[in-house]
Every structure is written in C-alpha cells, then in structure tokens.
Enzyme design. Structure first.
Site, PDB file in Angstrom:
ATOM      1  N   THR A   1     100.853 158.301 121.168  1.00  0.00           N
ATOM      2  CA  THR A   1     101.646 157.674 122.241  1.00  0.00           C
ATOM      3  C   THR A   1     101.387 156.174 122.371  1.00  0.00           C
ATOM      4  OG1 THR A   1      99.865 158.339 123.714  1.00  0.00           O
ATOM      5  CG2 THR A   1     101.796 159.781 123.627  1.00  0.00           C
ATOM      6  N   GLY A   2     100.368 155.649 121.678  1.00  0.00           N
ATOM      7  CA  GLY A   2      99.998 154.241 121.826  1.00  0.00           C
ATOM      8  C   GLY A   2     100.840 153.327 120.937  1.00  0.00           C
TER       9      GLY A   2
ATOM     10  N   VAL B   1     100.041 151.588 118.184  1.00  0.00           N
ATOM     11  CA  VAL B   1      99.930 151.881 116.753  1.00  0.00           C
ATOM     12  C   VAL B   1     100.485 153.277 116.465  1.00  0.00           C
ATOM     13  CG1 VAL B   1      98.328 152.174 114.819  1.00  0.00           C
ATOM     14  CG2 VAL B   1      97.959 150.338 116.465  1.00  0.00           C
TER      15      VAL B   1
ATOM     16  N   SER C   1      98.341 162.894 128.642  1.00  0.00           N
ATOM     17  CA  SER C   1      99.609 163.170 127.938  1.00  0.00           C
ATOM     18  C   SER C   1      99.676 164.603 127.430  1.00  0.00           C
ATOM     19  CB  SER C   1      99.757 162.229 126.730  1.00  0.00           C
ATOM     20  OG  SER C   1      99.790 160.892 127.157  1.00  0.00           O
TER      21      SER C   1
ATOM     22  N   ARG D   1      83.887 151.389 110.452  1.00  0.00           N
ATOM     23  CA  ARG D   1      84.077 150.359 109.409  1.00  0.00           C
ATOM     24  C   ARG D   1      82.762 149.930 108.782  1.00  0.00           C
ATOM     25  NH1 ARG D   1      88.424 146.867 112.733  1.00  0.00           N
ATOM     26  NH2 ARG D   1      90.080 148.428 112.762  1.00  0.00           N
TER      27      ARG D   1
ATOM     28  N   CYS E   1      93.057 144.297 111.868  1.00  0.00           N
ATOM     29  CA  CYS E   1      94.391 143.745 111.566  1.00  0.00           C
ATOM     30  C   CYS E   1      94.330 142.244 111.278  1.00  0.00           C
ATOM     31  CB  CYS E   1      95.362 144.042 112.693  1.00  0.00           C
ATOM     32  SG  CYS E   1      94.751 143.575 114.313  1.00  0.00           S
TER      33      CYS E   1
ATOM     34  N   SER F   1     100.702 142.222 120.611  1.00  0.00           N
ATOM     35  CA  SER F   1     100.765 143.659 120.310  1.00  0.00           C
ATOM     36  C   SER F   1      99.454 144.152 119.708  1.00  0.00           C
ATOM     37  CB  SER F   1     101.931 143.969 119.366  1.00  0.00           C
ATOM     38  OG  SER F   1     101.750 143.293 118.151  1.00  0.00           O
TER      39      SER F   1
ATOM     40  N   GLU G   1      86.385 140.183 117.732  1.00  0.00           N
ATOM     41  CA  GLU G   1      87.285 139.918 116.607  1.00  0.00           C
ATOM     42  C   GLU G   1      86.669 138.959 115.577  1.00  0.00           C
ATOM     43  OE1 GLU G   1      89.669 141.870 117.084  1.00  0.00           O
ATOM     44  OE2 GLU G   1      91.434 141.267 115.958  1.00  0.00           O
TER      45      GLU G   1
ATOM     46  N   ARG H   1      94.269 134.462 120.794  1.00  0.00           N
ATOM     47  CA  ARG H   1      95.437 135.267 121.169  1.00  0.00           C
ATOM     48  C   ARG H   1      96.546 134.299 121.573  1.00  0.00           C
ATOM     49  NH1 ARG H   1      95.728 140.213 119.735  1.00  0.00           N
ATOM     50  NH2 ARG H   1      93.973 141.007 120.920  1.00  0.00           N
TER      51      ARG H   1
ATOM     52  N   HIS I   1     100.391 138.374 113.000  1.00  0.00           N
ATOM     53  CA  HIS I   1      99.152 137.584 113.063  1.00  0.00           C
ATOM     54  C   HIS I   1      99.195 136.502 111.986  1.00  0.00           C
ATOM     55  CE1 HIS I   1      97.615 140.356 115.893  1.00  0.00           C
ATOM     56  NE2 HIS I   1      96.640 140.914 115.211  1.00  0.00           N
TER      57      HIS I   1
HETATM   58  P1  NAP Z   1      97.012 151.789 122.792  1.00  0.00           P
HETATM   59  O1  NAP Z   1      98.413 151.337 122.721  1.00  0.00           O
HETATM   60  O2  NAP Z   1      96.221 151.491 124.001  1.00  0.00           O
HETATM   61  O3  NAP Z   1      97.013 153.399 122.541  1.00  0.00           O
HETATM   62  C1  NAP Z   1      95.836 154.158 122.703  1.00  0.00           C
HETATM   63  C2  NAP Z   1      96.064 155.627 122.325  1.00  0.00           C
HETATM   64  O4  NAP Z   1      94.822 156.332 122.532  1.00  0.00           O
HETATM   65  C3  NAP Z   1      97.106 156.332 123.199  1.00  0.00           C
HETATM   66  O5  NAP Z   1      97.791 157.297 122.433  1.00  0.00           O
HETATM   67  C4  NAP Z   1      96.250 157.026 124.248  1.00  0.00           C
HETATM   68  O6  NAP Z   1      96.861 158.185 124.820  1.00  0.00           O
HETATM   69  C5  NAP Z   1      95.047 157.442 123.410  1.00  0.00           C
HETATM   70  N1  NAP Z   1      93.893 157.676 124.253  1.00  0.00           N
HETATM   71  C6  NAP Z   1      93.410 156.910 125.257  1.00  0.00           C
HETATM   72  N2  NAP Z   1      92.343 157.500 125.837  1.00  0.00           N
HETATM   73  C7  NAP Z   1      92.156 158.676 125.176  1.00  0.00           C
HETATM   74  C8  NAP Z   1      91.224 159.759 125.329  1.00  0.00           C
HETATM   75  N3  NAP Z   1      90.278 159.752 126.269  1.00  0.00           N
HETATM   76  N4  NAP Z   1      91.324 160.805 124.478  1.00  0.00           N
HETATM   77  C9  NAP Z   1      92.282 160.843 123.527  1.00  0.00           C
HETATM   78  N5  NAP Z   1      93.212 159.853 123.348  1.00  0.00           N
HETATM   79  C10 NAP Z   1      93.138 158.783 124.168  1.00  0.00           C
HETATM   80  O7  NAP Z   1      96.149 151.224 121.570  1.00  0.00           O
HETATM   81  P2  NAP Z   1      96.675 150.719 120.106  1.00  0.00           P
HETATM   82  O8  NAP Z   1      96.951 149.273 120.118  1.00  0.00           O
HETATM   83  O9  NAP Z   1      97.711 151.645 119.638  1.00  0.00           O
HETATM   84  O10 NAP Z   1      95.326 150.869 119.259  1.00  0.00           O
HETATM   85  C11 NAP Z   1      94.875 152.127 118.791  1.00  0.00           C
HETATM   86  C12 NAP Z   1      93.688 151.907 117.877  1.00  0.00           C
HETATM   87  O11 NAP Z   1      94.106 151.161 116.730  1.00  0.00           O
HETATM   88  C13 NAP Z   1      92.570 151.102 118.524  1.00  0.00           C
HETATM   89  O12 NAP Z   1      91.355 151.593 118.061  1.00  0.00           O
HETATM   90  C14 NAP Z   1      92.805 149.688 118.021  1.00  0.00           C
HETATM   91  O13 NAP Z   1      91.632 148.933 117.983  1.00  0.00           O
HETATM   92  C15 NAP Z   1      93.327 149.955 116.621  1.00  0.00           C
HETATM   93  N6  NAP Z   1      94.193 148.914 116.044  1.00  0.00           N
HETATM   94  C16 NAP Z   1      95.216 148.351 116.753  1.00  0.00           C
HETATM   95  C17 NAP Z   1      96.031 147.389 116.131  1.00  0.00           C
HETATM   96  C18 NAP Z   1      97.182 146.738 116.828  1.00  0.00           C
HETATM   97  O14 NAP Z   1      97.775 145.816 116.228  1.00  0.00           O
HETATM   98  N7  NAP Z   1      97.580 147.163 118.030  1.00  0.00           N
HETATM   99  C19 NAP Z   1      95.793 147.023 114.814  1.00  0.00           C
HETATM  100  C20 NAP Z   1      94.742 147.638 114.112  1.00  0.00           C
HETATM  101  C21 NAP Z   1      93.957 148.579 114.747  1.00  0.00           C
HETATM  102  P3  NAP Z   1      97.699 158.099 126.218  1.00  0.00           P
HETATM  103  O15 NAP Z   1      98.993 157.437 125.918  1.00  0.00           O
HETATM  104  O16 NAP Z   1      97.841 159.539 126.573  1.00  0.00           O
HETATM  105  O17 NAP Z   1      96.840 157.327 127.183  1.00  0.00           O
END
Ligand code: NAP
Length: 362
Positions: free
Chosen positions: A13-14, A16, A41, A118, A158, A189, A212, A246, A253
């Site tokens: 749902t997030g 990524v 969720s 990592r 990223c 993002s 970072e 940021r 990026h």
């Molecule tokens: P995000 O939008 O905040 O999404 C977080 C996800 O984790 C949601 O599906 C959320 O579910 C779930 N979650 C939160 N608390 C949880 C729990 N207690 N148990 C199980 N699931 C839980 O974050 P994002 O940007 O997608 O990032 C996700 C990961 O990828 C992070 O580790 C981040 O560092 C990494 N990442 C992000 C990017 C980027 O560009 N955004 C790039 C590389 C790596 P709900 O919706 O139900 O709360």
C-alpha cells in the site's frame, strides 16, 4: 502470459509498494497474487486499503484491487501462495531485519528495498548492470543458514543509482576511481507518503536526509566489492564524501559528481562513447525490465532534468550530462534516475528477473 510465477508484495500500500503493483500489472514472468501491509490495512481489499491514497498515474490494476490485504508480520499467511516476495515495508530496522529473515527461512525468495540487511555480509546488494555475480553468494547464504528455496537479496539506497552505473562503465574500461565527492538533490517521493510536509519543502531545500549520507558513502563499496569465502568483501580503494539534500521535485534523484582516478585517467572525449556503448548482463539476457541503454548521455548543457529525463526507457535508464573537467579532482558530471522506479520497485523487479534467469527462483 501463461504460467507466470506467483509473487507477493509486502508493504504493497506504500509509495514503493504501489509502484510494484503498477509495474507488475502486465509483467511477462511475474503475477501479483499476494499483498500485505500494516495491521491497519489487513483484512481490507487492496482497493479499500488504498482508497484516497493511490498515488500512481495509472488506474489501480483490477486483478489486484480484489485481493485481501494480509498483515505483513504474518509469515504463515503467505505460505503456499507465492515463491517470490518483494519487500517494501517501512517499520523499524530491527523488526524488518527479523521479518525478512523469517520469510527467507520459510522458503521465500525475498528481494528487499529496505536498508536493514544492506550491511549483512552474506546478503548481496545488487545493481544488475554492475554486480550480477554477487548473486552467487546465495549458495553460501543458503548453506550457512540452512535454507533450501529461500534467500534474501537487497537493493541499494535509491540515492546512489544516478552515478553507480556511469562509474562502473569507466571501471570496466580499466579506470579505477579513488575519491568521489557527490551532492544529491533528492525528490520528495523518496520519503514515502505523505513524506516531507509541504510547508517544509515548497520554496525550499532541506540539506539533511537522516542516514542518507552514510548510506551513499558505504553502499557503493559493497557493490564494487568482491565475493570471497562466502561473503561480500567491501572495496577498500575508494573514498566517498556525500552531501544529500531534499528538493521540491516529485520524482527523480539527481547527483552532481566529482571523481578522481587512481592511475590512468580517461580523456573526456573517450568517456561519452564508453557510457553510450555500455551494456551489461540484463541487456544481454534481454530481461523484461532492463533498459535497452542503461546510460543515456544528453549533450545539452542544461540536462539532465527530472521532469524531462526521469521516465526514459521505462524509467530504468540513468541519464548523464554535463561531463567536464574537474579543477580539484579529474572529471565531474551530473546523473539522474527515477527514484521510485530504477531506485526502488523497478530495480528490485530487474534484480528478481536476474535471479530467475540464474535459477535462484524455482
Ligand atoms: P511508505 O509509503 O511509508 O509505505 C510503507 C509501507 O509499509 C506501507 O505499505 C505500510 O502499510 C507498511 N507498514 C507500515 N507499518 C507496518 C507494520 N507495522 N507492519 C507491516 N507493514 C507496515 O514507504 P515507501 O516510501 O514505500 O518505502 C518503503 C521501503 O522502501 C522503506 O524501507 C524505504 O526506505 C524503502 N525505499 C523507498 C524508496 C523511495 O523512493 N520511496 C526508495 C528505495 C527504498 P500501511 O499502508 O497499511 O500503513
């Protein structure tokens, strides 16, 4: 599209996770059959869980919208449903580290976007164009941990994608980087949703992103490292100093890079043809998510730019420009990539394709 491998997305749902759902909709090898997120969720249909927060510019895929979201903390719920899991959950590092190991121990091939593993020496951190051979550590990982079908592979941060492939292309041609200074301009993002408050970022630049700079300085050393005695040994020849900022860009990026070489230095006029000609294993194997040209060089003096260049070649290419002499080091250039595609979901899908091609996903 028959006989596709059933896959799951943890954190579907997030920001990524939604990119995984979008990019896998018509994937020729993988089919999303399982989605999991937080307990808030869990129990809802995917469509209900993302109601009012579907951030993609394409419609919610019909097949996934009806799937019931499971609790990502419940490993058993995924058993028997899929062989491969993409992890994009966001919770504290210790919890993620334990959860990903539990999934791998339960027999899943896990490809994670999170940073929790990592630094784990027997967990490969792969950019498929740069270090595909690091996947071979999976044999040692399985043997040492008593896993059979399960394994754990991670994607890098990223922020580093904009310059890793261009630097690797020069290393492949025999030039050895010694010192690198880089300044990143990172999209909002990258902080997930809702991410940085608008009142903090509009009309502004924030010269700090927690953790970072450390990741930008350390992760390339593992990716440029070597496989030895069942673990990845970091490259010790390169020193990196990073400034991470940021900026008010939605996706994409950018990194401004100054590079010094040990020994022979490439001439400016030989670098651009090297970048343009660079191809690697994903291109040779014609993996579905692989860009045709991993490095695109743009000659215009004011490129790359996030809005104009981030989506090129399935948003999987790195666009480079402004190559010129550096008055302190040897050369400098600007690199750009799409952070939630190449830098996150797309990069993880490409890694999984490579794992499938190498026989690590059964
Ligand atoms: P995000 O939008 O905040 O999404 C977080 C996800 O984790 C949601 O599906 C959320 O579910 C779930 N979650 C939160 N608390 C949880 C729990 N207690 N148990 C199980 N699931 C839980 O974050 P994002 O940007 O997608 O990032 C996700 C990961 O990828 C992070 O580790 C981040 O560092 C990494 N990442 C992000 C990017 C980027 O560009 N955004 C790039 C590389 C790596 P709900 O919706 O139900 O709360």
């Amino acid at each position: 599209m028959a006989n596709r491998i059933p896959v799951g997305v943890l954190g579907a749902t997030g920001m990524v996770g939604q990119n995984f759902i979008r990019l896998l909709e018509n994937h020729p090898w993988f089919e999303v059959v399982y989605v999991a997120a937080s307990p808030q969720s869990a129990g809802k249909t995917f469509a209900e869980a993302v109601k009012g927060r579907w951030h993609m510019s394409t419609p919610l895929p019909a097949k996934v919208s009806h799937l019931i979201v499971e609790d990502a903390g419940n490993v058993k719920a995924a058993q028997g449903k899929c062989a491969l899991l993409f992890s994009a959950v966001d919770l504290d590092k210790k919890a993620i580290a334990a959860l990903e190991l539990a999934y791998a121990a339960a027999g899943f091939a896990v490809v994670s976007n999170n940073s929790a593993h990592r630094g784990t020496p027997d967990v490969p951190m792969v950019i498929p164009e740069v270090n595909p051979e690091h996947l071979d550590v999976i044999h040692c990982q399985r043997q040492a941990r008593g896993w059979t079908t399960g394994c754990l592979v991670v994607k890098s941060n990223c922020s580093i994608q904009s310059y890793m492939t261009p630097i690797w292309a020069l290393m492949q041609a025999g030039f050895a980087p010694k010192r690198i200074i880089l300044t990143t301009l990172q999209a909002v993002s990258g902080a997930g949703y809702p991410g940085v408050p608008s009142l903090d970022i509009v009309d502004n630049i924030i010269p700090y992103i927690g953790g970072e700079e450390e990741k930008s300085e350390l992760e390339p050393l593992k990716i440029f490292g070597r496989l030895e005695n069942g673990v990845i040994v970091n490259n010790s020849e390169i020193t990196i100093s990073a400034h991470c900022n940021r900026v008010a860009v939605i996706d994409g990026h950018t990194a401004c890079v100054s590079l010094e070489f040990a020994g022979a230095k490439p001439k400016l006029e030989e670098i651009i043809p090297l970048w343009r000609a660079f191809r690697a294993v994903p291109q040779e194997l014609e993996l579905p998510m692989a860009p045709k040209n991993p490095i695109l060089y743009n000659d215009e003096p004011n490129r790359p730019q996030p809005r104009k260049d981030r989506d090129l070649d399935k948003a999987m290419a790195v666009t480079v420009g402004r190559l010129r002499k550096c008055h302190v080091f040897d050369i400098r250039f600007v690199g750009l990539h799409h952070n939630t595609v190449r830098g996150a979901a797309g990069g993880a899908i490409l890694t999984a394709e490579l794992m499938k091609a190498k026989g690590f996903i059964g």
